[in-house]
Design a protein around this motif. Structure first.
Motif, PDB file in Angstrom:
ATOM      1  N   VAL A  93     -67.579 -29.959  16.531  1.00  0.00           N
ATOM      2  CA  VAL A  93     -67.761 -30.122  15.037  1.00  0.00           C
ATOM      3  C   VAL A  93     -69.170 -29.921  14.812  1.00  0.00           C
ATOM      4  O   VAL A  93     -70.178 -30.118  15.656  1.00  0.00           O
ATOM      5  N   THR A  94     -69.514 -29.295  13.566  1.00  0.00           N
ATOM      6  CA  THR A  94     -70.693 -29.070  13.247  1.00  0.00           C
ATOM      7  C   THR A  94     -71.650 -30.332  13.197  1.00  0.00           C
ATOM      8  O   THR A  94     -71.140 -31.432  12.589  1.00  0.00           O
ATOM      9  N   VAL A  95     -72.939 -30.404  13.618  1.00  0.00           N
ATOM     10  CA  VAL A  95     -73.809 -31.475  13.457  1.00  0.00           C
ATOM     11  C   VAL A  95     -75.167 -30.832  12.766  1.00  0.00           C
ATOM     12  O   VAL A  95     -75.327 -29.668  12.777  1.00  0.00           O
ATOM     13  N   ASN A  96     -76.249 -31.894  12.641  1.00  0.00           N
ATOM     14  CA  ASN A  96     -77.382 -31.752  12.377  1.00  0.00           C
ATOM     15  C   ASN A  96     -78.490 -32.443  12.836  1.00  0.00           C
ATOM     16  O   ASN A  96     -78.673 -33.371  12.061  1.00  0.00           O
ATOM     17  N   GLN A 115     -66.544 -31.220  21.755  1.00  0.00           N
ATOM     18  CA  GLN A 115     -65.609 -32.473  21.700  1.00  0.00           C
ATOM     19  C   GLN A 115     -64.517 -32.304  22.934  1.00  0.00           C
ATOM     20  O   GLN A 115     -63.776 -33.470  23.188  1.00  0.00           O
ATOM     21  N   ARG A 165     -64.920 -28.894  11.623  1.00  0.00           N
ATOM     22  CA  ARG A 165     -64.295 -28.933  13.022  1.00  0.00           C
ATOM     23  C   ARG A 165     -63.494 -27.715  13.506  1.00  0.00           C
ATOM     24  O   ARG A 165     -63.083 -27.244  12.327  1.00  0.00           O
ATOM     25  N   PHE A 217     -75.143 -30.437  23.239  1.00  0.00           N
ATOM     26  CA  PHE A 217     -75.047 -29.673  21.866  1.00  0.00           C
ATOM     27  C   PHE A 217     -75.178 -28.017  22.029  1.00  0.00           C
ATOM     28  O   PHE A 217     -76.265 -27.909  22.864  1.00  0.00           O
ATOM     29  N   LEU A 224     -71.471 -29.891  18.320  1.00  0.00           N
ATOM     30  CA  LEU A 224     -71.303 -31.018  19.443  1.00  0.00           C
ATOM     31  C   LEU A 224     -69.740 -30.510  19.965  1.00  0.00           C
ATOM     32  O   LEU A 224     -68.820 -30.650  19.144  1.00  0.00           O
ATOM     33  N   THR A 280     -71.870 -30.094   7.735  1.00  0.00           N
ATOM     34  CA  THR A 280     -71.907 -30.935   8.899  1.00  0.00           C
ATOM     35  C   THR A 280     -70.317 -31.522   8.727  1.00  0.00           C
ATOM     36  O   THR A 280     -69.617 -31.525   7.785  1.00  0.00           O
ATOM     37  N   GLY A 281     -69.763 -31.896   9.937  1.00  0.00           N
ATOM     38  CA  GLY A 281     -68.526 -32.233  10.003  1.00  0.00           C
ATOM     39  C   GLY A 281     -67.568 -31.181   9.904  1.00  0.00           C
ATOM     40  O   GLY A 281     -66.263 -31.587   9.807  1.00  0.00           O
TER      41      GLY A 281
END
Lengths: 350, 84
Positions: A232-235, A220, A316, A199, A218, A313-314
């Motif tokens: 893609v954004t994550v937390n 991909q 892309r 990450f 993350l 988040t989510g």
């Protein structure tokens, strides 16, 4: 703005500019600074008003200082955002002198820059209480051969600035040692290979041990050079706690990127690298709701920036490359006089 | 029916009407069929698994034992994937 090259090794300059232009409160002109007349960002229609070539950092501080003073006299820019690892030390050292002429920066100290270097990262990690893979810097081939056995297989052979390869045998590892040493010099790093999910977290430090904003991603898919080509954004709160611990020990001012890995075998986080500038995917953070380049710009101007805590988040991104048809007259101007001056109507990118 | 579920974790999962589940912590994406989507929505509303079974029995023509087995498997799968 530096770092305007594109293609399969996108530098952060263009995405930083894209983020600034998206901000309605940003009313400035944008000046491109480049080390090569063929950096794509210099020619993108409407991206930068004027463009200037700079001497390579390897030529020393004096040529760079002279050139920046000259460029500033012509264009009167207020803030300079460096986006390349190799130039940062130069700008940090020149910042006090250049600030007397009205050029402002948002940069860490030289000590802080060195403290997050790959060779020093294990010590920093110790201070912060975060994990890093076992790392051994080696300065010659014989030391590499000895060190490889200690680290074990597979291992990662890394340059201090760039490039990393996974090796499964001593011959393979030594081959990578030779390659990296030839390209980037010594030391070369031998690192334990921890399997897991990588990450990245792009952030802006406030200079007082805190974070003005931060967005995690993350990866991909990767380019051939290992750069994120989609993500893609994550937390993950644990990742942010890791970053907070580092910033608390290293009160960084300005942009940085944490590269971390969640290990498969024990679900624990390992800090892999700290890059001392925005990543090339930084526009994703803007799209997710945190315009970190604009925050950095405001910090450089001495403004107080309210910390940003939330983002979507989510979100892309997928990167694409496009051939750009360049104006021959502009290329000639850049090649001969080292500058382009143009009238640009700044359209807001959505 | 199973160990206590982490409701906060479940509520953090993004689920589309078409059954695409996105985990904002890991970035992983999963697809679910219609029944699984209904189960997850119900769990996210705070219904206990036993109560979810009751609701699904009314919604679908399904053998109660099959439903309970499927529910257990689904919850185990959520746990294995670190989603609760």
């Amino acid at each position: 703005m530096t770092g305007l090259n594109s293609g399969d090794n996108l530098a952060p300059g263009c995405p930083v500019i894209r983020s600034l232009k998206q901000e309605r409160a940003f009313q400035g002109d944008l000046i491109g600074l480049s080390y090569d007349a063929l950096e794509a960002g210099l020619y993108v229609d409407g991206l930068v008003n004027d463009a200037y070539l700079l001497p390579y950092p390897s030529q020393g501080l004096e040529p760079l200082k002279t050139r920046l003073v000259s460029v500033h006299a012509a264009s009167r820019f207020d803030v300079l955002i460096p986006n390349l690892d190799s130039e940062l030390l130069s700008f940090i050292r020149l910042a006090p002198l250049l600030s007397e002429r009205g050029i402002r920066f948002c940069l860490p100290t030289e000590d802080q820059l060195m403290a997050r270097a790959k060779t020093a990262l294990p010590d920093l990690a110790d201070r912060c209480g975060v994990r890093v893979p076992k790392t051994l810097p080696v300065f010659d081939r014989a030391a590499a051969a000895r060190g490889i056995k200690g680290v074990g297989y597979p291992l990662v052979v890394k340059g201090v600035f760039c490039e990393a390869y996974v090796a499964y045998s001593v011959d393979q590892a030594l081959g990578y040692f030779d390659l990296i040493a030839a390209r980037w010099g010594l030391p070369v790093l031998l690192q334990e290979h921890v399997t897991g999910t990588e990450f990245d977290l792009a952030a802006v430090g406030d200079g007082a041990g805190g974070m003005v904003g931060g967005v995690a991603m993350l990866k991909q898919s990767l380019s051939e050079k290992g750069k994120a080509w989609s993500g893609v954004t994550v937390n993950d709160k644990a990742l942010f706690r890791l970053a907070d611990r580092v910033l608390d020990a290293l009160p960084w001012k300005g942009p940085l990127e944490f590269e971390a890995l969640k290990a498969k075998h024990n679900d624990r986080w390992y800090l892999l690298e700290i890059n001392p500038r925005f990543p090339a995917w930084i526009y994703l953070a803007t799209a997710a709701g945190q315009n970190l380049p604009f925050a950095c710009f405001r910090l450089a101007l001495g403004e107080t920036v309210k910390p940003m805590r939330k983002y979507r988040t989510g979100v892309r991104f997928v990167r694409y490359a496009q051939d750009l048809i360049c104006d021959q007259a502009e290329f000639n101007s850049l090649s001969s006089s080292g500058s382009i001056t143009r009238e640009v109507s700044i359209e807001r990118a959505i | 029916m199973t160990d206590a579920l982490d409701l906060q974790r479940l509520r953090g999962l993004a689920v589309s009407e078409t059954g695409v589940l996105f985990d904002p912590a890991s970035g992983n994406t999963f697809t679910m069929n219609r029944v699984a989507t209904s189960i997850l929505h119900a769990l996210q509303r705070g219904l206990a698994p036993d109560r979810v079974c009751d609701v699904l029995k009314e919604e679908y023509e399904i053998n109660p034992q099959t439903l309970e087995r499927d529910m257990r498997e689904f919850l185990d799968r959520l746990k294995t994937l670190g989603l609760t």
